[in-house]
Design a protein around this motif. Structure first.
Motif, PDB file in Angstrom:
ATOM      1  N   GLN A 197       0.820  -1.207   0.000  1.00 13.32           N
ATOM      2  CA  GLN A 197       0.000   0.000   0.000  1.00 13.32           C
ATOM      3  C   GLN A 197       0.853   1.255   0.000  1.00 13.32           C
ATOM      4  O   GLN A 197       0.493   2.265  -0.629  1.00 13.32           O
ATOM      5  N   ALA A 198       1.985   1.246   0.685  1.00 13.86           N
ATOM      6  CA  ALA A 198       2.842   2.436   0.748  1.00 13.86           C
ATOM      7  C   ALA A 198       3.382   2.792  -0.630  1.00 13.86           C
ATOM      8  O   ALA A 198       3.332   3.955  -1.057  1.00 13.86           O
ATOM      9  N   TYR A 199       3.896   1.781  -1.343  1.00  8.17           N
ATOM     10  CA  TYR A 199       4.429   2.037  -2.683  1.00  8.17           C
ATOM     11  C   TYR A 199       3.302   2.461  -3.628  1.00  8.17           C
ATOM     12  O   TYR A 199       3.478   3.337  -4.485  1.00  8.17           O
ATOM     13  N   GLY A 200       2.138   1.862  -3.468  1.00  8.53           N
ATOM     14  CA  GLY A 200       0.998   2.238  -4.296  1.00  8.53           C
ATOM     15  C   GLY A 200       0.602   3.686  -4.075  1.00  8.53           C
ATOM     16  O   GLY A 200       0.338   4.431  -5.031  1.00  8.53           O
ATOM     17  N   ALA A 201       0.552   4.117  -2.808  1.00 11.84           N
ATOM     18  CA  ALA A 201       0.213   5.505  -2.516  1.00 11.84           C
ATOM     19  C   ALA A 201       1.261   6.447  -3.090  1.00 11.84           C
ATOM     20  O   ALA A 201       0.936   7.519  -3.612  1.00 11.84           O
ATOM     21  N   TYR A 202       2.521   6.052  -3.009  1.00  9.71           N
ATOM     22  CA  TYR A 202       3.609   6.842  -3.586  1.00  9.71           C
ATOM     23  C   TYR A 202       3.414   7.007  -5.090  1.00  9.71           C
ATOM     24  O   TYR A 202       3.552   8.111  -5.636  1.00  9.71           O
ATOM     25  N   LEU A 203       3.069   5.918  -5.782  1.00 12.20           N
ATOM     26  CA  LEU A 203       2.868   5.987  -7.228  1.00 12.20           C
ATOM     27  C   LEU A 203       1.706   6.905  -7.584  1.00 12.20           C
ATOM     28  O   LEU A 203       1.773   7.687  -8.543  1.00 12.20           O
ATOM     29  N   VAL A 204       0.629   6.824  -6.820  1.00 15.01           N
ATOM     30  CA  VAL A 204      -0.540   7.653  -7.116  1.00 15.01           C
ATOM     31  C   VAL A 204      -0.205   9.134  -6.956  1.00 15.01           C
ATOM     32  O   VAL A 204      -0.613   9.966  -7.775  1.00 15.01           O
ATOM     33  N   ALA A 205       0.561   9.476  -5.916  1.00 10.58           N
ATOM     34  CA  ALA A 205       0.872  10.889  -5.677  1.00 10.58           C
ATOM     35  C   ALA A 205       2.055  11.359  -6.499  1.00 10.58           C
ATOM     36  O   ALA A 205       1.939  12.275  -7.324  1.00 10.58           O
ATOM     37  N   VAL A 206       3.210  10.741  -6.289  1.00  7.18           N
ATOM     38  CA  VAL A 206       4.455  11.267  -6.855  1.00  7.18           C
ATOM     39  C   VAL A 206       4.509  11.081  -8.366  1.00  7.18           C
ATOM     40  O   VAL A 206       5.099  11.897  -9.071  1.00  7.18           O
ATOM     41  N   ASN A 207       3.899  10.032  -8.875  1.00  3.64           N
ATOM     42  CA  ASN A 207       3.936   9.806 -10.313  1.00  3.64           C
ATOM     43  C   ASN A 207       2.660  10.275 -11.013  1.00  3.64           C
ATOM     44  O   ASN A 207       2.712  11.118 -11.915  1.00  3.64           O
ATOM     45  N   LEU A 208       1.517   9.736 -10.606  1.00  8.58           N
ATOM     46  CA  LEU A 208       0.288  10.039 -11.331  1.00  8.58           C
ATOM     47  C   LEU A 208      -0.218  11.453 -11.047  1.00  8.58           C
ATOM     48  O   LEU A 208      -0.645  12.164 -11.973  1.00  8.58           O
ATOM     49  N   ALA A 209      -0.197  11.898  -9.790  1.00 14.65           N
ATOM     50  CA  ALA A 209      -0.646  13.256  -9.499  1.00 14.65           C
ATOM     51  C   ALA A 209       0.316  14.289 -10.092  1.00 14.65           C
ATOM     52  O   ALA A 209      -0.113  15.326 -10.607  1.00 14.65           O
ATOM     53  N   HIS A 210       1.620  13.997 -10.055  1.00 13.89           N
ATOM     54  CA  HIS A 210       2.576  14.878 -10.711  1.00 13.89           C
ATOM     55  C   HIS A 210       2.288  14.956 -12.207  1.00 13.89           C
ATOM     56  O   HIS A 210       2.397  16.029 -12.820  1.00 13.89           O
ATOM     57  N   LEU A 211       1.943  13.814 -12.792  1.00 14.13           N
ATOM     58  CA  LEU A 211       1.624  13.793 -14.217  1.00 14.13           C
ATOM     59  C   LEU A 211       0.379  14.636 -14.500  1.00 14.13           C
ATOM     60  O   LEU A 211       0.315  15.343 -15.517  1.00 14.13           O
ATOM     61  N   ALA A 212      -0.596  14.579 -13.606  1.00 16.21           N
ATOM     62  CA  ALA A 212      -1.787  15.413 -13.779  1.00 16.21           C
ATOM     63  C   ALA A 212      -1.423  16.897 -13.735  1.00 16.21           C
ATOM     64  O   ALA A 212      -1.953  17.698 -14.513  1.00 16.21           O
ATOM     65  N   LEU A 213      -0.508  17.279 -12.846  1.00 17.31           N
ATOM     66  CA  LEU A 213      -0.044  18.667 -12.817  1.00 17.31           C
ATOM     67  C   LEU A 213       0.639  19.033 -14.125  1.00 17.31           C
ATOM     68  O   LEU A 213       0.444  20.123 -14.672  1.00 17.31           O
ATOM     69  N   HIS A 214       1.459  18.104 -14.636  1.00 17.00           N
ATOM     70  CA  HIS A 214       2.161  18.334 -15.892  1.00 17.00           C
ATOM     71  C   HIS A 214       1.171  18.563 -17.036  1.00 17.00           C
ATOM     72  O   HIS A 214       1.446  19.335 -17.957  1.00 17.00           O
ATOM     73  N   ARG A 215       0.008  17.921 -16.957  1.00 16.18           N
ATOM     74  CA  ARG A 215      -0.987  18.029 -18.016  1.00 16.18           C
ATOM     75  C   ARG A 215      -1.980  19.161 -17.755  1.00 16.18           C
ATOM     76  O   ARG A 215      -2.966  19.307 -18.475  1.00 16.18           O
ATOM     77  N   GLY A 216      -1.710  19.967 -16.733  1.00 15.77           N
ATOM     78  CA  GLY A 216      -2.576  21.105 -16.467  1.00 15.77           C
ATOM     79  C   GLY A 216      -3.890  20.748 -15.807  1.00 15.77           C
ATOM     80  O   GLY A 216      -4.903  21.422 -16.034  1.00 15.77           O
ATOM     81  N   LEU A 217      -3.895  19.713 -14.976  1.00 19.32           N
ATOM     82  CA  LEU A 217      -5.120  19.272 -14.299  1.00 19.32           C
ATOM     83  C   LEU A 217      -4.916  19.318 -12.780  1.00 19.32           C
ATOM     84  O   LEU A 217      -4.824  18.285 -12.112  1.00 19.32           O
ATOM     85  N   PRO A 218      -4.834  20.508 -12.198  1.00 14.79           N
ATOM     86  CA  PRO A 218      -4.536  20.600 -10.764  1.00 14.79           C
ATOM     87  C   PRO A 218      -5.622  20.012  -9.865  1.00 14.79           C
ATOM     88  O   PRO A 218      -5.310  19.483  -8.789  1.00 14.79           O
ATOM     89  N   GLN A 219      -6.888  20.101 -10.278  1.00 18.98           N
ATOM     90  CA  GLN A 219      -7.952  19.516  -9.449  1.00 18.98           C
ATOM     91  C   GLN A 219      -7.810  17.998  -9.374  1.00 18.98           C
ATOM     92  O   GLN A 219      -7.996  17.404  -8.309  1.00 18.98           O
ATOM     93  N   THR A 220      -7.488  17.389 -10.510  1.00 22.36           N
ATOM     94  CA  THR A 220      -7.274  15.943 -10.511  1.00 22.36           C
ATOM     95  C   THR A 220      -6.060  15.599  -9.660  1.00 22.36           C
ATOM     96  O   THR A 220      -6.080  14.640  -8.868  1.00 22.36           O
ATOM     97  N   ALA A 221      -4.994  16.367  -9.818  1.00 25.37           N
ATOM     98  CA  ALA A 221      -3.787  16.132  -9.017  1.00 25.37           C
ATOM     99  C   ALA A 221      -4.098  16.241  -7.527  1.00 25.37           C
ATOM    100  O   ALA A 221      -3.630  15.426  -6.717  1.00 25.37           O
ATOM    101  N   LEU A 222      -4.880  17.229  -7.158  1.00 25.58           N
ATOM    102  CA  LEU A 222      -5.244  17.409  -5.755  1.00 25.58           C
ATOM    103  C   LEU A 222      -6.034  16.218  -5.241  1.00 25.58           C
ATOM    104  O   LEU A 222      -5.777  15.705  -4.143  1.00 25.58           O
TER     105      LEU A 222
END
Length: 449
Positions: free
Chosen positions: A234-259
């Motif tokens: 679960q820890a690594y999964g949470a890391y992937l969701v935030a550090v990778n996928l949420a960062h990617l959402a920020l990169h794509r201009g989707l701050p609400q999704t990232a949040l």
């Protein structure tokens, strides 16, 4: 072989040549040839995409490679297995998929297929063990592959993705794929192998972002998340969701999704994840709040991340998070402050980030130097902006990083109103000489604005 002959027929029926299908699958044409000839098998997570491209069901696609007797645990129930050891899945129930997002997304729905992909992956790895003469995957095999992952990560930090992403993809398609299709010596090795695969997928996803292919990046991150769910990490999964996928959402201009994603990861990590893991997740949550100009929330979260990092012992941290030092947190804080319009405070954090990051982290130094130049430009100090910009260009020219090119191009575009100032002209000439692709992109950005 008769089953595999169906793959070529399905490809032709869908109107694809081997070359076209290879391009759509992000593999070499020789890989398609090996699949059709029976010399190798697609990775479990490739089967779903292959089925969509050939316009058949996932079950029919699996039968092409594994026969009609292969069952799908996601459809039929039953225990999922990692290698030779049964592992009951415990999905991160707090983590929302992209399907829950209310924002339009170019790649929407990719994470919605996580459950199906777990079934695909498990169906392959739940096959009966090969004959006794087969080679078992041992701890020594894992150690060799971990060494390769470490080498690829170092090359990526120093040189960016453009020079080495093909080698990483090739290693995943061949050597790592071979490890995944051999029986594991025991449950511990099976789990090590799954975590190793997560690491390779995470790296490949990050490289896809760096080469300008966010859709491919999301595919890789999705595969990595699938494996952390199957292994109940679960820890690594949470890391992937935030550090990778949420960062990617920020990169794509989707701050609400990232949040939304970062907040879910923050809640899922709870107090069981390591301090550095929680600090990294908290920093991404701060980034999303800062992008939405929520200064109070972003500030509190950066302070929370700093407190967590102060309690971390690198020796007790998982290997995949040990990179996250105070210098990396300073980088995250600087981006928050820049988004909030706090240029002087951002410069203070960037000084700490540049002083603390290793000299071999060339891409990170290029990005931070470009941000430093942007803060000076925002403070109307052109000379300082040009000086920091030259550092950014010099670092970026040593990498093959698309992100570095974008940062330098963005800086040049922001300086367009000062084109008559001699130092700015000199900087533009320097970029044309050592990083011409950034100059070309800056022209496109300027004309588009």
């Amino acid at each position: 072989m008769r089953q595999r002959g169906r793959l070529a027929a399905l490809r032709r029926a869908a109107g694809h040549t081997q070359e076209q299908l290879a391009h759509l699958m992000s593999v070499d044409r020789s890989t398609i040839h090996r699949w059709e000839s029976g010399a190798s098998t697609p990775r479990p997570w490739q089967i779903d995409k292959l089925a969509r491209l050939l316009e058949i069901s996932q079950r029919e696609m699996r039968s092409v490679f594994f026969g009609d007797s292969v069952t799908d645990p996601a459809l039929d129930g039953g225990a999922e297995r990692i290698g030779s050891a049964a592992v009951h899945t415990a999905p991160l129930s707090a983590l929302p998929g992209p399907g829950a997002s209310r924002e339009p997304q170019p790649a929407s729905g990719r994470l919605a297929a996580v459950d199906a992909l777990i079934g695909d992956w498990a169906a392959v790895n739940a096959r009966p063990s090969p004959a006794a003469t087969s080679l078992w995957v041992t701890g020594e095999d894992i150690a060799v592959a971990e060494g390769m992952l470490g080498m690829f990560r170092q090359l990526d930090h120093t040189h960016g993705a453009r020079h080495h992403w093909r080698q990483v993809s090739s290693y995943i398609d061949n050597e790592l794929d071979a490890l995944l299709h051999r029986p594991a010596a025991d449950e511990h090795v099976a789990r090590q192998r799954a975590q190793l695969t997560v690491g390779f997928c995470e790296l490949a996803g990050y490289q896809a972002v760096d080469t300008g292919n966010p859709d491919r990046a999301q595919d890789y991150y999705q595969r990595a998340l699938t494996l952390t769910t199957a292994t109940n990490d679960q820890a690594y999964g949470a890391y992937l969701v935030a550090v990778n996928l949420a960062h990617l959402a920020l990169h794509r201009g989707l701050p609400q999704t990232a949040l939304r994603w970062a907040a879910s990861a923050h809640a899922a990590a709870g107090t069981t994840a390591s301090p550095s893991t929680r600090a990294a997740i908290t920093a991404v949550l701060a980034r999303a709040n800062a992008r939405l100009l929520r200064e109070r929330e972003a500030t509190a979260l950066i302070l929370e991340a700093e407190q967590l990092l102060n309690t971390a012992d690198p020796q007790d941290e998982p290997p995949w998070i040990r990179y996250f030092t105070h210098a990396y947190l300073a980088d995250e804080a600087a981006h928050c402050l820049h988004d909030l319009g706090r240029a002087p405070a951002a410069r203070t954090q960037l000084t700490d980030a540049l002083d603390g990051v290793g000299a071999d982290r060339v891409r990170r130094r290029a990005i931070d130097a470009a941000l430093l130049a942007a803060t000076w430009l925002r403070s109307s100090d052109l000379d300082q902006a040009v000086a920091a910009g030259r550092d950014a260009v010099a670092f970026a020219a040593r990498t093959g990083s698309g992100r570095c090119v974008e940062r330098v191009a963005g800086l040049l575009a922001d300086m367009r109103h000062h084109g008559d100032y001699a130092p700015v002209r000199d900087l533009r000439d320097f970029v044309r000489a050592v990083l011409p692709e950034a100059d070309t992109l800056a022209v496109t950005m300027t004309s588009g604005s």
